[in-house]
Enzyme design. Structure first.
Site: not given
Ligand code: MG
Length: 367
Positions: A165, A265
């Site tokens: 990230k 997701k």
């Molecule tokens: Mg992502």
């Protein structure tokens, strides 16, 4: 078969290590999960879980799920849970939008269908493919040294694909990417996930500074339009994640050549029913996928792994197991880490048995 009762539990899921993403502007130390049981007049009970990643990652939050269940649950009492498309249509008519609210109910209906037919969900999603599913290690934003420490923790679990990230600061991001690139063994790979933090010019400055190898960059900017602009100006493959929320979003992205892969997701797109439709479109059109949950415990993770287990290896990049980052375990069984790989359970339905003592007292019951 008819739904007779819907029982709702709230479980707080502490993270083992604090987690920063989007360049450090978003912080997480626990998740608010909603776990539901659907009972039927046939004596079959199905389980589902809905768990947004905190309240700042997406337009979704834990208390929102429970408020939505108050609206939706009365519409489902008396319906046949095995008719998953009809159940979903009923939910969409009763409460348009709010896909993340519907995911747990949808999952519990699939669990019941699997138990009623004595088949694991991956068989109902197109059939089990004999493959080990790669688990991604999720590496929070930090200094290069902190991120490499997090990569080492993943390596200790057998994980050799890392989603790192980054975001927010051009110079620091270039430093992070170069340090991680220099550290990683040749048989391991990293994706750099910006989680919407860059503006278009930030993206171009970082991505053009690291052209010595081809790297995957994920969700560089906030909006689809910004990501598309970045896509047109880089040789690096782009993964779209947060901006794929509905079926129409993937149709548009494919038509625009906006991405090479997506993060699919389950909670974000509204559950397994909706995720399966997007999965099938991606298989037909040649878009690779990470198939995983937005967050949650072993119950949610296992639903996503069933979808991954029935997805051709050519189109599947990896999954991510949120439950391995938590300090509580909500169920027995499910898709666990087996040396950096995972598999959908063989048992009918989801293949998880929730621990009632961990779930505690229900927060609401609809019947
Ligand atoms: Mg992502």
């Amino acid at each position: 078969m008819k739904i007779t009762k819907i029982t709702v539990y709230q479980v707080t899921l502490p993270l083992e290590h604090p987690y920063w993403l989007s360049g450090g502007r978003l912080y997480f130390d626990k998740l608010d999960s909603t776990i539901i049981a659907i009972d039927t007049d046939a004596g079959i009970r199905g389980w589902g879980e809905g768990c947004p990643w905190g309240v700042t990652y997406l337009p979704a939050f834990g208390r929102g799920i429970r408020a939505g269940l108050e609206e939706l649950a009365p519409h489902l009492i008396g319906l046949d849970p095995r008719r998953t498309d009809f159940i979903y249509r009923t939910m969409d008519v009763a409460l348009p939008g709010h896909p993340y609210i519907k995911s747990a109910l949808d999952m519990a209906c699939w669990d019941i269908l699997g138990k009623a037919t004595e088949l694991p969900l991956c068989e109902l999603f197109g059939g089990r493919i004999d493959q080990a599913i790669t688990i991604q290690n999720s590496v929070p934003t930090g200094t290069p040294d902190e991120m490499i420490e997090s990569i080492k923790r993943g390596q200790a679990r057998g994980e050799n694909v890392h989603t790192c990230k980054i975001g927010a600061d051009v110079a620091k991001d270039i430093e992070r990417i170069q340090a991680i690139g220099a550290y990683l063994p040749a048989n391991e790979s990293a994706t750099f996930d910006v989680n919407r933090a860059w503006l278009v010019d930030d993206a171009m400055r970082v991505m053009n500074a690291v052209t010595e190898s081809i790297l995957y960059f994920e969700q560089p900017c906030e909006t689809y339009e910004e990501c598309l602009q970045v896509r047109k100006m880089t040789c690096h493959p782009i993964i779209l994640d947060e901006c794929i929320q509905r079926y129409g979003d993937i149709v548009r992205a494919q038509a625009d050549n906006a991405c090479e892969a997506i993060g699919l997701k389950v909670n974000r797109v509204g559950g397994l029913t909706k995720a399966k439709r997007i999965r099938d479109f991606c298989v037909e059109t040649g878009i690779r996928m990470n198939i995983e949950e937005t967050g949650g415990s072993i119950i949610a993770d296992t639903g996503a792994v069933h979808l991954a287990q029935s997805t051709p290896a050519t189109h599947l990049r990896a999954t991510w197991l949120c439950h391995s980052m938590l300090t509580v375990d909500t169920a027995i069984g499910g898709a666990r880490n087996q040396g950096g790989k995972t598999y959908a359970p063989e048992a009918p339905g989801l293949g998880v048995a929730p621990k009632l003592d961990v779930l505690g007292e229900p927060v609401s019951i609809y019947q």
